[in-house]
Enzyme design. Structure first.
Site, PDB file in Angstrom:
ATOM      1  N   HIS A 143       0.838  -1.205   0.000  1.00 11.16           N
ATOM      2  CA  HIS A 143       0.000   0.000   0.000  1.00 11.16           C
ATOM      3  C   HIS A 143       0.873   1.255   0.000  1.00 11.16           C
ATOM      4  O   HIS A 143       0.637   2.188  -0.778  1.00 11.16           O
ATOM      5  CB  HIS A 143      -0.908  -0.030   1.238  1.00 11.16           C
ATOM      6  CG  HIS A 143      -1.706   1.218   1.452  1.00 11.16           C
ATOM      7  ND1 HIS A 143      -3.040   1.328   1.095  1.00 11.16           N
ATOM      8  CD2 HIS A 143      -1.369   2.410   2.022  1.00 11.16           C
ATOM      9  CE1 HIS A 143      -3.473   2.536   1.420  1.00 11.16           C
ATOM     10  NE2 HIS A 143      -2.486   3.207   1.985  1.00 11.16           N
ATOM     11  N   GLU A 144       1.887   1.277   0.854  1.00  7.90           N
ATOM     12  CA  GLU A 144       2.755   2.455   0.939  1.00  7.90           C
ATOM     13  C   GLU A 144       3.620   2.603  -0.313  1.00  7.90           C
ATOM     14  O   GLU A 144       3.824   3.717  -0.809  1.00  7.90           O
ATOM     15  CB  GLU A 144       3.631   2.369   2.189  1.00  7.90           C
ATOM     16  CG  GLU A 144       2.861   2.328   3.505  1.00  7.90           C
ATOM     17  CD  GLU A 144       1.879   3.471   3.666  1.00  7.90           C
ATOM     18  OE1 GLU A 144       2.106   4.545   3.076  1.00  7.90           O
ATOM     19  OE2 GLU A 144       0.869   3.285   4.374  1.00  7.90           O
ATOM     20  N   HIS A 147       1.551   4.242  -2.891  1.00  9.66           N
ATOM     21  CA  HIS A 147       1.497   5.697  -2.716  1.00  9.66           C
ATOM     22  C   HIS A 147       2.694   6.359  -3.390  1.00  9.66           C
ATOM     23  O   HIS A 147       2.553   7.369  -4.090  1.00  9.66           O
ATOM     24  CB  HIS A 147       1.519   6.055  -1.228  1.00  9.66           C
ATOM     25  CG  HIS A 147       0.172   6.104  -0.578  1.00  9.66           C
ATOM     26  ND1 HIS A 147      -0.893   6.799  -1.114  1.00  9.66           N
ATOM     27  CD2 HIS A 147      -0.284   5.551   0.583  1.00  9.66           C
ATOM     28  CE1 HIS A 147      -1.950   6.674  -0.318  1.00  9.66           C
ATOM     29  NE2 HIS A 147      -1.602   5.921   0.712  1.00  9.66           N
ATOM     30  N   GLU A 221      -6.391   6.974  -1.179  1.00 17.72           N
ATOM     31  CA  GLU A 221      -6.340   5.779  -0.337  1.00 17.72           C
ATOM     32  C   GLU A 221      -6.981   4.585  -1.043  1.00 17.72           C
ATOM     33  O   GLU A 221      -6.467   3.462  -0.961  1.00 17.72           O
ATOM     34  CB  GLU A 221      -7.038   6.040   1.003  1.00 17.72           C
ATOM     35  CG  GLU A 221      -6.263   6.940   1.940  1.00 17.72           C
ATOM     36  CD  GLU A 221      -4.870   6.419   2.252  1.00 17.72           C
ATOM     37  OE1 GLU A 221      -4.716   5.197   2.507  1.00 17.72           O
ATOM     38  OE2 GLU A 221      -3.927   7.220   2.216  1.00 17.72           O
TER      39      GLU A 221
END
Length: 301
Positions: A143-144, A147, A221
């Protein structure tokens, strides 16, 4: 806490000092800030300047405000796994290897920051390492990394710069009009009433700007969840989001970093407009229905 407050104040003083120098240099070269054109230019200098300087300093500030320990040479099997997992995901996402760090915090959380896709930091909390299994932690790292690969930090800085610019500009243009109407358009320049009006308008327009920025933050997100699922697997990402509910709403991250954490706060009613993260239930449902991007070439910075 005092260290964080002091660092925050010093950072903002440094930003203001640098912007003042830029304004002085522009004036020295004959640039005028008179009229609406000059006002817009001044607003852009301060609006984009503060946002972009904060972006350039984001890794340095995040490390010091969270006390994050960057893993230079892994000292344990866990640190070795963190570094190797982020390296594998970064390669799959087509970005340079981010710095990997651990910070002390009781809640399950992680964040990514940095000035560009190829100069970033990914950090996880000690609470996450204690509460999550490897599959769940792998999904959080994905997930990071998503980003970073999506260029979310840069995009947020640019959006904030545009919003800051128009808040500064519109508050002063409207302030002139209102002050002129209230004073009967008397000569003599703006008085105390003008500055009071501008102060109020800065707050009102700033609230609307925050709503726009937070709307984009919530949207990114969902994208990062889908990207994380593509890199680590949908079931792992769903498991990670469900695990986050254990400490959902709790965060020790400083405000300057909290918007880039995987876990956000809890709010109801109008306060939801100012949330940086969608509710976990909405993220889980969106991920279940999402059409996942391909692993290669799916992210655009």
């Amino acid at each position: 806490m005092f260290k964080r407050v002091g660092l925050f104040l010093l950072t903002n003083l440094a930003v203001l000092a640098l912007l003042s120098i830029v304004m002085g240099v522009l004036r020295a070269f004959g640039f005028s800030f008179a009229g609406n054109g000059g006002l817009l230019a001044m607003a852009a200098v301060f609006g984009f300047g503060g946002s972009l300087i904060s972006l350039m300093m984001s890794k340095w500030v995040a490390k010091r405000m969270t006390g994050a320990h960057v893993i230079e040479q892994p000292r344990s099997e866990t640190e070795q796994w963190l570094v190797s997992t982020v390296r594998r995901q970064a390669d799959a996402a087509g970005i340079a290897m981010p710095e990997v760090a651990i910070y002390e915090a009781p809640e399950i959380n992680a964040f990514a920051t940095g000035p560009s896709r190829n100069n970033a930091l990914v950090a996880v909390s000690t609470g996450l390492l204690r509460a999550m299994d490897r599959d769940e932690a792998e999904a959080v790292l994905a997930h990071e990394v998503s980003h970073v690969a999506n260029g979310d930090m840069v995009t947020m800085a640019l959006i904030q710069g545009v919003l800051n610019t128009f808040v500064i500009f519109l508050a002063r243009v409207v302030g002139r009009v209102v002050d002129g109407y209230l004073s009967g358009n008397r000569d003599g320049g703006p008085g105390l009433g003008y500055f009071a009006i501008v102060f109020v308008l800065d707050l009102v327009f700033g609230l609307f700007a925050s709503m726009i920025a937070m709307w984009f933050s919530r949207h990114r997100e969902f994208r990062a969840d889908a990207g994380g699922a593509s890199l680590a697997g949908r079931e792992k990402m769903l498991g990670a989001l469900q695990r986050l509910s254990q400490t959902y709403g709790a965060t020790t991250l400083p405000k300057q970093v909290a918007a880039f954490g995987i876990s956000g706060g809890v709010a109801h009613g109008l306060r939801r407009l100012f949330m940086s993260h969608p509710p976990l239930a909405e993220r889980i449902e969106a991920l279940r229905r999402a059409e996942l991007p391909a692993r290669s070439g799916y992210m655009v910075g």
